[in-house]
Design a protein around this motif. Structure first.
Motif, PDB file in Angstrom:
ATOM      1  N   SER A  11     -10.296  -3.046   0.118  1.00 28.95           N
ATOM      2  CA  SER A  11      -9.701  -2.812  -1.196  1.00 28.95           C
ATOM      3  C   SER A  11      -8.510  -3.719  -1.455  1.00 28.95           C
ATOM      4  O   SER A  11      -8.025  -3.793  -2.579  1.00 28.95           O
ATOM      5  CB  SER A  11      -9.242  -1.354  -1.300  1.00 28.95           C
ATOM      6  OG  SER A  11      -8.189  -1.122  -0.386  1.00 28.95           O
ATOM      7  N   GLY A  12      -8.030  -4.387  -0.418  1.00 31.15           N
ATOM      8  CA  GLY A  12      -6.818  -5.169  -0.567  1.00 31.15           C
ATOM      9  C   GLY A  12      -5.569  -4.304  -0.491  1.00 31.15           C
ATOM     10  O   GLY A  12      -4.465  -4.774  -0.691  1.00 31.15           O
ATOM     11  N   THR A  13      -5.751  -3.028  -0.193  1.00 29.47           N
ATOM     12  CA  THR A  13      -4.643  -2.082  -0.055  1.00 29.47           C
ATOM     13  C   THR A  13      -4.581  -1.620   1.389  1.00 29.47           C
ATOM     14  O   THR A  13      -5.609  -1.258   1.957  1.00 29.47           O
ATOM     15  CB  THR A  13      -4.858  -0.855  -0.973  1.00 29.47           C
ATOM     16  OG1 THR A  13      -4.991  -1.308  -2.322  1.00 29.47           O
ATOM     17  CG2 THR A  13      -3.701   0.114  -0.876  1.00 29.47           C
ATOM     18  N   CYS A  15      -3.610   0.698   4.754  1.00 25.40           N
ATOM     19  CA  CYS A  15      -3.676   2.111   5.115  1.00 25.40           C
ATOM     20  C   CYS A  15      -3.283   2.207   6.581  1.00 25.40           C
ATOM     21  O   CYS A  15      -3.823   1.482   7.411  1.00 25.40           O
ATOM     22  CB  CYS A  15      -5.098   2.638   4.906  1.00 25.40           C
ATOM     23  SG  CYS A  15      -5.346   4.339   5.403  1.00 25.40           S
ATOM     24  N   HIS A  46       1.533  -4.226  10.090  1.00 25.99           N
ATOM     25  CA  HIS A  46       0.818  -4.036   8.830  1.00 25.99           C
ATOM     26  C   HIS A  46      -0.359  -5.007   8.763  1.00 25.99           C
ATOM     27  O   HIS A  46      -0.202  -6.180   9.064  1.00 25.99           O
ATOM     28  CB  HIS A  46       1.725  -4.311   7.631  1.00 25.99           C
ATOM     29  CG  HIS A  46       2.952  -3.481   7.611  1.00 25.99           C
ATOM     30  ND1 HIS A  46       2.970  -2.177   7.192  1.00 25.99           N
ATOM     31  CD2 HIS A  46       4.227  -3.765   7.976  1.00 25.99           C
ATOM     32  CE1 HIS A  46       4.194  -1.696   7.292  1.00 25.99           C
ATOM     33  NE2 HIS A  46       4.971  -2.640   7.773  1.00 25.99           N
ATOM     34  N   VAL A  48      -3.478  -5.910   5.957  1.00 22.62           N
ATOM     35  CA  VAL A  48      -4.191  -5.702   4.697  1.00 22.62           C
ATOM     36  C   VAL A  48      -5.178  -6.854   4.584  1.00 22.62           C
ATOM     37  O   VAL A  48      -4.791  -8.021   4.625  1.00 22.62           O
ATOM     38  CB  VAL A  48      -3.236  -5.702   3.477  1.00 22.62           C
ATOM     39  CG1 VAL A  48      -4.018  -5.522   2.192  1.00 22.62           C
ATOM     40  CG2 VAL A  48      -2.171  -4.621   3.627  1.00 22.62           C
ATOM     41  N   GLY A  65     -12.244   3.804  -3.827  1.00 20.52           N
ATOM     42  CA  GLY A  65     -11.138   3.773  -2.879  1.00 20.52           C
ATOM     43  C   GLY A  65     -11.593   4.221  -1.508  1.00 20.52           C
ATOM     44  O   GLY A  65     -12.746   4.628  -1.306  1.00 20.52           O
TER      45      GLY A  65
END
Length: 86
Positions: A11-13, A15, A46, A48, A65
């Motif tokens: 998603s490019g986000t 988690c 992190h 992503v 999502g």
């Protein structure tokens, strides 16, 4: 030699692992046994995924999502298990 390309699908986000575990547990209704250890100097804080290449190559964009994707995947595997039993 064969030519292969690698594509990140996401998603490019970001988690966190803890958030992912919580979502998987909520989706499956099962508890995942975990063990938390101190971070090491080499651990990445992190991550992503960059999805630019898959977007450019296939004009692809994520449609769901993470939570919905996990739920759909869990449902699909459940259907496969049911189908395999019959």
């Amino acid at each position: 030699p064969a030519h292969y390309e690698l594509f990140n699908v996401g998603s490019g986000t970001g988690c966190s692992i803890n958030a992912l575990i919580a979502q998987v547990e909520a989706t499956t209704g099962r508890t995942i046994a975990t063990r938390q250890l101190d971070a090491r100097g080499i651990d990445v804080k992190h991550v992503v995924l960059n999805t630019d290449r898959v977007s450019r190559t296939f004009q692809w964009q994520p449609q769901v999502g993470l939570g919905q994707g996990l739920a759909l995947t869990w449902q699909w595997f459940g259907l496969q298990a049911t189908r395999d039993k019959s």
